[in-house]
Motif scaffolding. Structure first.
Motif, PDB file in Angstrom:
ATOM      1  N   HIS A 122       0.780  -0.760   0.264  1.00  0.00           N
ATOM      2  CA  HIS A 122       0.128   0.327  -0.028  1.00  0.00           C
ATOM      3  C   HIS A 122       0.696   1.547   0.383  1.00  0.00           C
ATOM      4  O   HIS A 122      -0.022   2.335  -0.373  1.00  0.00           O
ATOM      5  N   ARG A 123       2.143   0.917  -0.538  1.00  0.00           N
ATOM      6  CA  ARG A 123       2.968   2.642   0.443  1.00  0.00           C
ATOM      7  C   ARG A 123       2.739   3.316  -1.464  1.00  0.00           C
ATOM      8  O   ARG A 123       2.599   4.507  -0.494  1.00  0.00           O
ATOM      9  N   GLU A 124       2.535   3.146  -2.202  1.00  0.00           N
ATOM     10  CA  GLU A 124       1.979   3.723  -3.422  1.00  0.00           C
ATOM     11  C   GLU A 124       1.756   4.729  -2.786  1.00  0.00           C
ATOM     12  O   GLU A 124       0.881   6.339  -3.418  1.00  0.00           O
ATOM     13  N   GLN A 125      -0.064   4.238  -2.417  1.00  0.00           N
ATOM     14  CA  GLN A 125      -1.189   4.701  -2.121  1.00  0.00           C
ATOM     15  C   GLN A 125      -1.106   5.734  -0.932  1.00  0.00           C
ATOM     16  O   GLN A 125      -1.456   7.207  -1.231  1.00  0.00           O
ATOM     17  N   ILE A 126      -0.438   5.072  -0.552  1.00  0.00           N
ATOM     18  CA  ILE A 126       0.160   5.848   0.828  1.00  0.00           C
ATOM     19  C   ILE A 126       0.806   7.370   1.026  1.00  0.00           C
ATOM     20  O   ILE A 126       0.979   8.215   0.796  1.00  0.00           O
ATOM     21  N   GLU A 127       1.620   7.162   0.317  1.00  0.00           N
ATOM     22  CA  GLU A 127       2.613   8.277  -0.443  1.00  0.00           C
ATOM     23  C   GLU A 127       1.977   9.457  -1.360  1.00  0.00           C
ATOM     24  O   GLU A 127       2.140  10.648  -1.021  1.00  0.00           O
ATOM     25  N   ARG A 128       1.044   9.163  -2.231  1.00  0.00           N
ATOM     26  CA  ARG A 128       0.272   9.880  -2.885  1.00  0.00           C
ATOM     27  C   ARG A 128      -0.591  10.488  -1.754  1.00  0.00           C
ATOM     28  O   ARG A 128      -0.940  11.728  -2.111  1.00  0.00           O
ATOM     29  N   LEU A 133      -2.113  16.315   0.133  1.00  0.00           N
ATOM     30  CA  LEU A 133      -2.237  16.891   1.543  1.00  0.00           C
ATOM     31  C   LEU A 133      -1.370  18.260   1.601  1.00  0.00           C
ATOM     32  O   LEU A 133      -1.392  19.292   2.580  1.00  0.00           O
ATOM     33  N   LEU A 134      -0.098  17.557   1.524  1.00  0.00           N
ATOM     34  CA  LEU A 134       1.176  18.994   1.609  1.00  0.00           C
ATOM     35  C   LEU A 134       0.284  19.403   0.501  1.00  0.00           C
ATOM     36  O   LEU A 134       1.132  20.816   0.744  1.00  0.00           O
ATOM     37  N   ASP A 135       0.453  19.216  -0.680  1.00  0.00           N
ATOM     38  CA  ASP A 135       0.392  20.266  -1.394  1.00  0.00           C
ATOM     39  C   ASP A 135      -1.551  21.424  -1.445  1.00  0.00           C
ATOM     40  O   ASP A 135      -1.437  21.984  -1.288  1.00  0.00           O
ATOM     41  N   ALA A 136      -2.622  20.587  -0.598  1.00  0.00           N
ATOM     42  CA  ALA A 136      -3.429  21.623  -0.036  1.00  0.00           C
ATOM     43  C   ALA A 136      -2.796  22.228   0.609  1.00  0.00           C
ATOM     44  O   ALA A 136      -3.341  23.361   1.271  1.00  0.00           O
TER      45      ALA A 136
END
Length: 416
Positions: A122-128, A133-136
């Motif tokens: 699940h790492r890729e989804q968690i990184e996304r 969230l940081l973009d926001a």
């Protein structure tokens, strides 16, 4: 069952109520390490009164805490076994209400679903989720500070759980409300708490039914498949297991992220070294978990027999608090424990996740989330600084689970 007398190697003290010290009040929440160090080095097995007014024994040295975590005489259930014939909602009875072998037969349904390899998928989804969230947060803050807990830690932990549990996008907003309510009941009426439990119960049972007919690769599907193959648990027990994994995986991770960032804000040299070499972050996660923890103590246990720690005997019927926070800073286990050392060779021996039968089943997910969160934060914000003095941060919760109310940070650093 818990009496007010003290028993040591020399025998019982005279019966009668004693004036017990009360070290776990409001001041403890902000400075637990200092309070626990004093106890550990002067009276490592100490008789105290909790903020609720109940007597308890504190066990604070690393070797004793380890022994206590492995001692079947220290019971979480108090010798009571929930009646499997009584219909219960999810969370009415959870794993912390069971001792082995009942604990073992339920927990084994989830263990294979929560391995590091399963979580890494699940790492890729968690990184996304971290990047979005940081973009926001960047888009919303302008030049001002970011309140990290609301802008990042809470939504990140929740979204990570949703990925692991494969919660549909359209269900997430409705699920967040009861999860957040049960994670922090402060300010919520009893009726709201009861409604939240009912909503979690409905959610978990609906997911169990869905996974029974259309299984996926998520945690719920794997637990349900193991249950159908192995049996050994009631539907209520499986529902409570899944609900506990959902709830326990939320606020503890939120607070661990906040406490890790506080540690790095207080140690800018360590922050800089991890930013310069992100490959060190996975190992540093264990040191940060050693350094501070939301849960200074394990769940309170009951001594089913007299239990000796060194020269002190805790009498049968006593409440026992094993202090993982004190053990994590015990110089007998960790050299120079007051230094935050991301390369510490003993860091992985911390007890933040417990030990033995009750070792945290979600530890692999928690480590993954912390690694991803810190990598994203340090990679995005190159001069992370506190927006208020760290000693002015507000701590809430209680002595069993500390909670950082807010963490305002300056992504671009402090004033020149």
């Amino acid at each position: 069952m818990d009496t007010e007398h003290t028993v040591t190697a020399g025998g019982p003290a005279p019966a009668g109520r004693q004036q017990l010290p009360q070290p776990l009040g409001a001041g403890f929440l902000a400075r637990p390490a200092a309070v626990l160090e004093s106890i550990r080095e002067t009276c490592p097995v100490a008789r105290v009164r909790t903020p609720a007014g109940r007597p308890a024994w504190l066990v604070t040295r690393a070797d004793d805490v380890r022994a206590g975590l492995l001692d079947p005489r220290l019971s979480l259930s108090g010798g009571r076994v929930p009646d499997p014939g009584v219909r219960r909602r999810a969370l009415d009875v959870t794993l912390v209400n069971y001792d082995p072998p009942d604990h073992t037969r339920i927990r084994r349904l989830a263990t294979p679903a929560l391995t590091p390899a399963r979580m890494a998928a699940h790492r890729e989804q968690i990184e996304r989720a971290a990047a979005e969230l940081l973009d926001a947060a960047d888009a919303a803050r302008g030049e001002g500070p970011v309140e990290l807990m609301d802008a990042f830690a809470r939504p990140f932990a929740f979204r990570s759980l949703c990925e692991v549990f494969e919660v549909a996008e359209e269900e997430r907003a409705a699920l967040y409300e009861p999860v957040a309510c049960l994670a922090d009941k402060t300010g919520h009426r009893a009726a709201a708490v009861e409604e939240s439990i009912a909503r979690i119960d409905v959610f978990v049972r609906r997911r169990m039914a869905q996974c029974g007919t259309a299984p996926g690769s998520d945690v719920v599907s794997r637990v349900v498949a193991a249950w159908r193959e192995q049996g050994g648990a009631t539907e209520d027990e499986v529902a409570s297991l899944l609900a506990m994994l959902l709830l326990a995986g939320f606020d503890s991770t939120v607070q661990a992220i906040g406490m890790s960032v506080v540690a790095l804000l207080g140690h800018p040299d360590v922050q800089r070294s991890l930013r310069d070499d992100p490959s060190r972050i996975p190992r540093a996660v264990d040191e940060l978990l050693r350094w501070d923890t939301p849960g200074p103590f394990t769940t309170k246990r009951l001594a089913m027999e007299d239990v000796r720690f060194g020269d002190t005997v805790i009498p049968a019927g006593s409440g026992v608090l094993l202090s993982v926070a004190a053990a994590n800073h015990d110089p007998r286990c960790h050299a120079d424990p007051g230094t935050l050392d991301p390369g510490r060779s003993t860091a992985s021996r911390h007890l933040t996740f417990g030990l033995g039968p009750h070792y945290c089943p979600g530890s692999a997910l928690a480590r993954l989330e912390l690694t991803v969160a810190l990598t994203a934060l340090l990679g995005r914000w190159h001069r992370l600084a506190p927006a208020v003095p760290l000693d002015e941060l507000t701590w809430g919760g209680g002595y069993l689970h500390r909670r950082l109310a807010a963490l305002p940070v300056l992504p671009g650093g402090g004033p020149a």
